[in-house]
Scaffold this motif. Structure first.
Motif, PDB file in Angstrom:
ATOM      1  N   MET A  27      76.077  75.244  55.752  1.00  0.00           N
ATOM      2  CA  MET A  27      74.923  74.755  54.978  1.00  0.00           C
ATOM      3  C   MET A  27      74.151  75.928  54.371  1.00  0.00           C
ATOM      4  N   LYS A  28      73.793  75.753  53.102  1.00  0.00           N
ATOM      5  CA  LYS A  28      72.917  76.733  52.437  1.00  0.00           C
ATOM      6  C   LYS A  28      71.785  75.969  51.781  1.00  0.00           C
ATOM      7  N   LEU A  29      70.588  76.456  51.992  1.00  0.00           N
ATOM      8  CA  LEU A  29      69.404  75.799  51.448  1.00  0.00           C
ATOM      9  C   LEU A  29      68.609  76.815  50.645  1.00  0.00           C
ATOM     10  N   ALA A  30      68.142  76.392  49.481  1.00  0.00           N
ATOM     11  CA  ALA A  30      67.246  77.270  48.707  1.00  0.00           C
ATOM     12  C   ALA A  30      66.139  76.422  48.105  1.00  0.00           C
ATOM     13  N   VAL A  31      64.942  76.936  48.173  1.00  0.00           N
ATOM     14  CA  VAL A  31      63.788  76.182  47.665  1.00  0.00           C
ATOM     15  C   VAL A  31      62.872  77.098  46.859  1.00  0.00           C
ATOM     16  N   GLN A  67      55.018  78.352  40.954  1.00  0.00           N
ATOM     17  CA  GLN A  67      54.903  79.816  40.910  1.00  0.00           C
ATOM     18  C   GLN A  67      55.410  80.466  42.205  1.00  0.00           C
ATOM     19  N   THR A  68      56.130  79.685  43.024  1.00  0.00           N
ATOM     20  CA  THR A  68      56.677  80.242  44.260  1.00  0.00           C
ATOM     21  C   THR A  68      58.012  80.929  43.969  1.00  0.00           C
ATOM     22  N   ILE A  69      58.155  82.155  44.395  1.00  0.00           N
ATOM     23  CA  ILE A  69      59.444  82.834  44.226  1.00  0.00           C
ATOM     24  C   ILE A  69      60.436  82.163  45.185  1.00  0.00           C
ATOM     25  N   PRO A  70      61.534  81.605  44.658  1.00  0.00           N
ATOM     26  CA  PRO A  70      62.440  80.849  45.522  1.00  0.00           C
ATOM     27  C   PRO A  70      63.116  81.733  46.562  1.00  0.00           C
ATOM     28  N   ARG A  71      63.536  81.098  47.648  1.00  0.00           N
ATOM     29  CA  ARG A  71      64.292  81.869  48.638  1.00  0.00           C
ATOM     30  C   ARG A  71      65.250  80.954  49.396  1.00  0.00           C
ATOM     31  N   ARG A  72      66.261  81.595  49.973  1.00  0.00           N
ATOM     32  CA  ARG A  72      67.158  80.877  50.873  1.00  0.00           C
ATOM     33  C   ARG A  72      66.434  80.665  52.193  1.00  0.00           C
ATOM     34  N   LEU A  73      66.639  79.497  52.805  1.00  0.00           N
ATOM     35  CA  LEU A  73      66.045  79.249  54.125  1.00  0.00           C
ATOM     36  C   LEU A  73      67.108  79.608  55.175  1.00  0.00           C
ATOM     37  N   LYS A  74      67.381  80.908  55.281  1.00  0.00           N
ATOM     38  CA  LYS A  74      68.517  81.348  56.103  1.00  0.00           C
ATOM     39  C   LYS A  74      68.284  81.059  57.580  1.00  0.00           C
ATOM     40  N   GLU A  75      67.005  81.076  57.987  1.00  0.00           N
ATOM     41  CA  GLU A  75      66.734  80.810  59.403  1.00  0.00           C
ATOM     42  C   GLU A  75      67.160  79.383  59.770  1.00  0.00           C
ATOM     43  N   LEU A  76      66.981  78.440  58.846  1.00  0.00           N
ATOM     44  CA  LEU A  76      67.390  77.057  59.132  1.00  0.00           C
ATOM     45  C   LEU A  76      68.908  76.908  59.026  1.00  0.00           C
TER      46      LEU A  76
END
Ligand SMILES: Cc1cc2nc3c(=O)[nH]c(=O)nc-3n(C[C@H](O)[C@H](O)[C@H](O)COP(=O)(O)OP(=O)(O)OC[C@H]3O[C@@H](n4cnc5c(N)ncnc54)[C@H](O)[C@@H]3O)c2cc1C
Ligand code: FES
Ligand code: FES
Lengths: 322, 166
Positions: free
Chosen positions: A243-247, A251-260
Motif C-alpha cells: 500500500m502507498k498513500l499520498a495526500v 496549500q499543503t505540500i503533499p507527502r507520502r504517509l509512509k508511517e501508515l
C-alpha cells in the motif's frame, strides 16, 4: 485607458530569456538571482502576479525549450519519463500516460480547465510544490531529474518535497531547475507496478487497486481542498500489501504517509483495520487550513477518501469470488 | 552560454498569424495577449473579465486550441496562429454562432465569444463529442446568466449540423 494600460504593462514587463539548455537556464538564474524566475507555462506565475502574492520579476527565464528535441513523453528500459516542459494538455491526451499511469491521467484531467492546461506544464505543477499532480506522482515513486549547483542529478520526489519544505521553513529556498520526471517501472515489466490490467488481477487472484481523488469546493474547475492517491493490492487471503498513500491539496505540500504504509503492511483488511487506518490518517496528516476549509475538515476528508477506496477494493475482492 | 540564451529584450517584435494574416508588431515580451488584442489592436470581441484564467471570457484559438488570452504572454505567441472571435466570423456568421442564436445560448452575451471559441476548438478536434467531453471542454467558461441549458442545446445543435451539412 488603453495607452495607460499599455505603458504600465510595458514598463513592468520583464526581460524574457530563452535558454536552450538546462545549463544555460541555470547560469541565467545564477547571474540574476532573486531578480529572475523560471517560467514554464506562466499560469501560476500570472495568478501570483495578479493577486499581488509575488511581484513581476525583472527577468523571466523561459524554460520551455530546455529539453531539446526528444519525445517529451517517452518509455524506456527503466520506466517512463515526462519532460518538465510538457503541457498538461499533452499529458491529458497521451495514450501512454492513460494506459500506464492512470492516476496521473486522472489527476491531470482534474487540474484547471483544458484551456489553462494548454499552457500549464507538468514541471510547473511539480515545482509549485502544491500541484494536484503530486499525490499521483508520489504513489508512483516518481524521481525528479534536476539541475543544480552540482550539475544534473536525480532525487526521489518524496525526498525533494520534504527537503524543499524544510528549506522554505528556514527561508533558504533552493532554486533547482526541474528537467524531467521519471516514473520507475519494475525490471522485467512494462507496467508501473501500481497499475494492473483487469485480466491480470483475475489470473493472479491478487486484487490490485489504485485511485486518485480530488475534492474541491465545486465539482469541476476548482482548486483542491484535498487531493489523495492510493495504490496497493489485496491478496487472496484478504491481506493488504504494497500500500502507498499520498495526500495533499490546497496549500499543503503533499507527502507520502509512509508511517501508515509500514504499519498496515500485511494487515488483514476488515472493518477494524479500516477504522485504524482512518484514525491513523487523522493522526499523521497535517494539512494547512484556510478560511474556506479548516485543517480538521481536510484531515477527515483525506481519511474518508483513503478508507473508502480501501473498503471498495476489499468489497470487490470478496464479490470477485475469493 | 549559447548566443540564443542571451537573446532577451524589452522592445520585442512579435511575429504571428492573426486571424489568417501574417502579422508583426512591436510589444513587450510579457505583455498579455488579451491587452494586445483589445487595447492595441481594438479587437474587442475577446472579452476581459477575471484576468486570471478563471472565467473563459478572453478565450482565443492558438494553433486551433482554446487558450485564455489573459494568461498568454506575447512571447508565447511567437510563430503561432491566433484566431479571435472576429476571425471565426470573418466569412459571415459561423454555424456555432448561429446555433447559439437559435437555441438561446446567451443572455447578456459577455461570455459568448469565449464560449464560441471553446466550442469551435472542441468540434474541430472532436466532431461527435459526448456529454462528458462537452462538459470538460467548456469547464473553463463561466456563464452568470443562462444556467447553461441553452449553451448545452447550442453545442449539441452545432455538432449535429456539422454531421449533417444542409
Ligand atoms: C485558472 C487556474 C486554475 C488552476 N487550477 C489548478 C488546479 O486545479 N490544480 C493545480 O494543481 N494547479 C492549478 N492551477 C495552477 C497552475 O496552473 C498549475 O500548477 C500549472 O501546472 C503550473 O504550470 P506552469 O507551467 O504554468 O507553471 P509556471 O506558472 O510557469 O511556474 C510555476 C512555478 O514553478 C516554477 N517552475 C516552472 N517550471 C520550472 C522548472 N522547470 N524548474 C524549476 N522551477 C520551475 C516557476 O518559477 C514558478 O514558481 C491553476 C491555475 C489557474 C490560472
Ligand atoms: S479574463 Fe481570461 S479567463 Fe477571465
Ligand atoms: S450570457 Fe451573460 S454571462 Fe453568459
Amino acid at each position: 485607458m488603453g495607452t495607460n494600460a499599455h505603458e504600465q504593462e510595458t514598463i513592468q514587463s520583464p526581460l524574457v530569456w530563452h535558454p536552450q539548455s538546462a545549463a544555460d537556464a541555470w547560469q541565467l538564474k545564477q547571474n540574476f538571482g532573486a531578480d529572475a524566475v523560471y517560467a514554464a507555462g506562466g499560469t501560476l506565475l500570472r495568478t501570483q502576479w495578479e493577486s499581488g502574492l509575488a511581484k513581476m520579476p525583472a527577468h523571466l527565464i523561459d524554460v520551455s525549450r530546455i529539453n531539446g528535441q526528444e519525445e517529451p513523453i517517452r518509455e524506456h528500459e527503466s520506466g517512463m519519463t515526462i519532460d518538465a516542459a510538457t503541457s498538461l494538455a499533452a499529458c491529458r491526451s497521451d495514450a501512454l500516460i492513460a494506459r500506464k499511469l492512470p492516476l496521473l491521467a486522472e489527476a491531470v484531467k482534474q487540474i484547471a480547465a483544458p484551456s489553462v492546461r494548454q499552457l500549464a506544464t507538468l514541471g510547473g505543477n511539480v515545482s509549485s510544490l502544491v500541484g494536484d499532480s503530486l499525490p499521483a506522482l508520489l504513489v508512483y515513486d516518481a524521481q525528479l531529474h534536476l539541475f543544480g549547483g552540482a550539475g544534473e542529478h536525480w532525487e526521489e520526489l518524496s525526498d525533494w518535497l520534504a527537503a524543499t519544505e524544510q528549506a522554505l521553513l528556514s527561508s533558504q529556498p533552493a532554486s533547482r531547475l526541474l528537467i524531467g520526471i521519471t516514473i520507475p517501472m519494475p525490471e522485467g515489466t512494462t507496467d508501473s507496478h501500481a497499475v494492473a490490467p483487469a485480466q491480470e488481477e483475475l489470473v493472479s487472484k491478487t486484487k490490485r487497486f489504485g485511485a486518485y481523488y480530488k475534492v474541491g469546493r465545486r465539482e469541476a474547475f476548482t482548486p483542491s481542498v484535498v487531493a489523495a492517491a492510493v495504490v496497493g493490492s489485496i491478496n487472496s487471503s484478504g491481506v493488504l500489501e504494497h500500500m502507498k498513500l499520498a495526500v495533499g491539496g490546497g496549500q499543503t505540500i503533499p507527502r507520502r504517509l509512509k508511517e501508515l504504509e509500514a504499519a498496515f503492511a500485511g494487515s488483514e483488511l476488515h472493518a477494524a483495520t479500516l477504522q485504524r487506518i482512518y484514525d491513523g490518517v487523522l493522526d499523521v496528516y497535517e494539512p494547512r487550513g484556510d478560511l474556506f476549509a479548516s485543517a480538521d475538515y481536510r484531515k477527515s476528508t483525506a481519511a474518508n477518501l483513503i478508507v473508502t477506496e480501501l473498503w471498495k477494493s476489499a468489497a470487490e475482492a470478496v464479490t470477485g469470488g475469493w | 552560454m549559447g548566443d540564443k540564451a542571451a537573446d532577451a529584450s524589452t522592445a520585442y517584435k512579435l511575429s504571428c498569424t492573426l486571424n489568417g494574416k501574417e502579422t508583426e508588431m512591436e510589444t513587450a515580451p510579457a505583455r498579455k495577449l488579451l491587452s494586445i488584442l483589445r487595447d492595441d489592436l481594438e479587437l474587442t470581441g475577446t472579452k476581459r473579465s477575471c484576468e486570471i484564467g478563471r472565467c473563459g471570457a478572453c478565450m482565443v484559438l492558438i494553433d486551433g486550441k482554446a487558450v485564455n488570452s489573459c494568461l498568454t504572454m506575447a512571447y508565447q505567441c511567437e510563430g503561432k496562429s491566433i484566431d479571435t472571435v472576429e476571425g471565426v466570423s470573418a466569412g459571415g456568421i459561423d454555424p456555432i454562432q448561429q446555433a447559439f442564436l437559435e437555441e438561446g445560448g446567451f443572455q447578456c452575451g459577455y461570455c459568448t465569444p469565449g464560449m464560441i471559441i471553446s466550442v469551435k476548438a472542441l468540434l474541430d478536434g472532436n466532431p461527435e463529442p459526448n456529454d462528458d467531453e462537452i462538459a470538460e471542454a467548456l469547464s473553463g467558461n463561466i456563464c452568470r446568466c443562462t444556467g447553461y441549458g441553452g449553451i448545452w442545446r447550442a453545442v449539441r445543435l452545432a455538432a449535429e449540423r456539422r454531421r449533417q451539412p444542409s
